[in-house]
Design an enzyme around this catalytic site. Structure first.
Site, PDB file in Angstrom:
ATOM      1  N   HIS A 245      -4.163 -14.400  -4.567  1.00  0.00           N
ATOM      2  CA  HIS A 245      -5.185 -13.747  -4.063  1.00  0.00           C
ATOM      3  C   HIS A 245      -4.817 -12.577  -3.145  1.00  0.00           C
ATOM      4  O   HIS A 245      -3.975 -12.565  -2.374  1.00  0.00           O
ATOM      5  CB  HIS A 245      -6.210 -15.006  -3.427  1.00  0.00           C
ATOM      6  CG  HIS A 245      -6.106 -15.412  -2.350  1.00  0.00           C
ATOM      7  ND1 HIS A 245      -6.326 -16.713  -1.979  1.00  0.00           N
ATOM      8  CD2 HIS A 245      -5.758 -14.932  -0.943  1.00  0.00           C
ATOM      9  CE1 HIS A 245      -5.755 -17.181  -0.916  1.00  0.00           C
ATOM     10  NE2 HIS A 245      -5.432 -15.931  -0.047  1.00  0.00           N
TER      11      HIS A 245
ATOM     12  N   GLU B 254     -10.132 -14.357  -5.178  1.00  0.00           N
ATOM     13  CA  GLU B 254      -9.344 -15.603  -5.746  1.00  0.00           C
ATOM     14  C   GLU B 254      -9.158 -15.416  -7.398  1.00  0.00           C
ATOM     15  O   GLU B 254      -9.938 -14.569  -8.101  1.00  0.00           O
ATOM     16  CB  GLU B 254     -10.396 -17.113  -5.783  1.00  0.00           C
ATOM     17  CG  GLU B 254     -10.557 -17.320  -4.326  1.00  0.00           C
ATOM     18  CD  GLU B 254      -9.175 -18.309  -3.786  1.00  0.00           C
ATOM     19  OE1 GLU B 254      -8.159 -17.781  -3.873  1.00  0.00           O
ATOM     20  OE2 GLU B 254      -9.677 -19.186  -2.828  1.00  0.00           O
TER      21      GLU B 254
ATOM     22  N   ASN C 172      -1.739 -18.193  -4.634  1.00  0.00           N
ATOM     23  CA  ASN C 172      -2.374 -18.117  -5.805  1.00  0.00           C
ATOM     24  C   ASN C 172      -2.570 -16.802  -6.359  1.00  0.00           C
ATOM     25  O   ASN C 172      -3.166 -16.440  -7.421  1.00  0.00           O
ATOM     26  CB  ASN C 172      -3.483 -19.039  -6.089  1.00  0.00           C
ATOM     27  CG  ASN C 172      -4.682 -18.599  -5.165  1.00  0.00           C
ATOM     28  OD1 ASN C 172      -4.455 -17.404  -4.416  1.00  0.00           O
ATOM     29  ND2 ASN C 172      -5.735 -19.116  -5.310  1.00  0.00           N
TER      30      ASN C 172
ATOM     31  N   ASP D 142     -11.975  -9.849   5.030  1.00  0.00           N
ATOM     32  CA  ASP D 142     -12.837 -10.827   4.815  1.00  0.00           C
ATOM     33  C   ASP D 142     -13.330 -11.785   5.904  1.00  0.00           C
ATOM     34  O   ASP D 142     -12.573 -11.477   6.967  1.00  0.00           O
ATOM     35  CB  ASP D 142     -12.037 -11.753   3.671  1.00  0.00           C
ATOM     36  CG  ASP D 142     -10.346 -12.145   4.094  1.00  0.00           C
ATOM     37  OD1 ASP D 142     -10.158 -11.732   5.192  1.00  0.00           O
ATOM     38  OD2 ASP D 142      -9.816 -12.400   3.093  1.00  0.00           O
TER      39      ASP D 142
HETATM   40  C1  GLP Z   1      -5.812 -15.965   3.614  1.00  0.00           C
HETATM   41  C2  GLP Z   1      -6.373 -14.605   3.721  1.00  0.00           C
HETATM   42  C3  GLP Z   1      -5.654 -13.641   3.045  1.00  0.00           C
HETATM   43  C4  GLP Z   1      -4.189 -13.632   3.360  1.00  0.00           C
HETATM   44  C5  GLP Z   1      -3.879 -15.096   2.588  1.00  0.00           C
HETATM   45  C6  GLP Z   1      -2.303 -15.455   2.976  1.00  0.00           C
HETATM   46  O1  GLP Z   1      -6.476 -16.981   3.019  1.00  0.00           O
HETATM   47  N1  GLP Z   1      -7.781 -14.594   2.984  1.00  0.00           N
HETATM   48  O2  GLP Z   1      -6.247 -12.315   3.604  1.00  0.00           O
HETATM   49  O3  GLP Z   1      -3.332 -12.800   3.077  1.00  0.00           O
HETATM   50  O4  GLP Z   1      -4.591 -15.939   2.778  1.00  0.00           O
HETATM   51  O5  GLP Z   1      -2.281 -16.035   4.236  1.00  0.00           O
HETATM   52  P1  GLP Z   1      -0.989 -16.258   4.957  1.00  0.00           P
HETATM   53  O6  GLP Z   1      -0.597 -14.893   5.444  1.00  0.00           O
HETATM   54  O7  GLP Z   1      -1.280 -17.184   6.254  1.00  0.00           O
HETATM   55  O8  GLP Z   1       0.150 -16.791   4.017  1.00  0.00           O
END
Ligand code: GLP
Length: 241
Positions: A137, A142, A135, A68
């Site tokens: 995702h 989402e 959440n 992404d």
């Molecule tokens: C982000 C990314 C995801 C990631 C997730 C968790 O927003 N788009 O690809 O896996 O949220 O992030 P973190 O590892 O900082 O908790």
């Protein structure tokens, strides 16, 4: 099949994850790696750089496709996912720059399909690394009424923007409101999936995603339908298992 690997600390978490990726590259030098950003994979990328420096893994034939990118951040912006990948991994290993792919944050809706075509042209993803949002995702898929199959633009939820504000001087207004994300089909077509999760705050969502109903309200729950998922998590994230 779902396999759970329990890491006792961040160091072991990084080492186990890096080893899985290195073994994938050793088994198939031209592997297509699906890569994730966020704070969770950082120890793993650090260890992967160490393995490269000690001559244990060679990325010269490998390809990468990232999950992404934020809409509206240039690749040079410090919080863009392209910048993240350069600084945490690509700049320190011998992957060829033209073989690294991050969705274009300025991708017009009608052009998103090109990213899925690119993945198909590469022969599909051999190993997809995923984090999980608070959440549920994955990538930036989402919670929704339906699973969105292919690369698409998403409006980020308030909770995701709040969670990511820590990277934007704690100011939610600075967090982009939209992103481009690989879709659920592209993720599910990966031959292997490595789901990463650390910290107590994610214990509940990790448990629900892997044990509850499969629902687009918890996008990661779809991983229950994949035949080769490895969950690499620390004790805190696995406290409900
Ligand atoms: C982000 C990314 C995801 C990631 C997730 C968790 O927003 N788009 O690809 O896996 O949220 O992030 P973190 O590892 O900082 O908790």
């Amino acid at each position: 099949m779902l396999q759970i690997l329990r890491a006792k600390d961040q160091t072991q978490f990084g080492q186990l994850g890096a080893r899985l990726i290195a073994d994938q590259i050793k088994a198939k030098a031209q592997s297509v790696l699906g890569l994730a950003t966020g704070s969770t994979p950082i120890p793993l990328y650090r260890e992967l750089v160490n393995l490269y420096r000690s001559g244990e893994v060679d990325f010269s034939q490998a390809h990468s496709v990232n999950l992404d990118e934020y809409v509206g951040l240039s690749p040079e912006h410090e919080q863009s996912y392209r910048y993240f990948m350069q600084t945490h991994l690509f700049d320190h290993i011998n992957i060829r720059p033209e073989r690294t792919h991050v969705p274009a944050g300025d991708c017009a809706a009608q052009d998103c399909g090109q990213y899925d075509q690119l993945i198909r042209d590469l022969g599909g993803i051999d190993m997809q690394v995923l984090g999980i949002g608070l959440n549920g995702h994955i990538g930036f898929n989402e919670p929704d009424d339906r699973f969105i199959p292919y690369t698409h633009r998403v409006t980020l939820t308030e909770s995701t923007r709040r969670a990511n504000a820590r990277f934007f001087e704690d100011k939610i207004d600075l967090v982009p409101t939209a992103a481009v994300s690989m879709g659920i089909c592209s993720i599910m077509h990966a031959r292997r999936i490595l789901l990463l999760c650390t910290g107590e705050a994610k214990a509940r969502i990790l448990y629900d995603a892997l044990n509850g109903d499969i629902t687009p309200r918890i996008p990661a729950s779809i991983l229950q339908a994949h035949r080769d998922v490895t969950v690499l998590a620390d004790e805190a994230a696995l406290s409900l298992f």
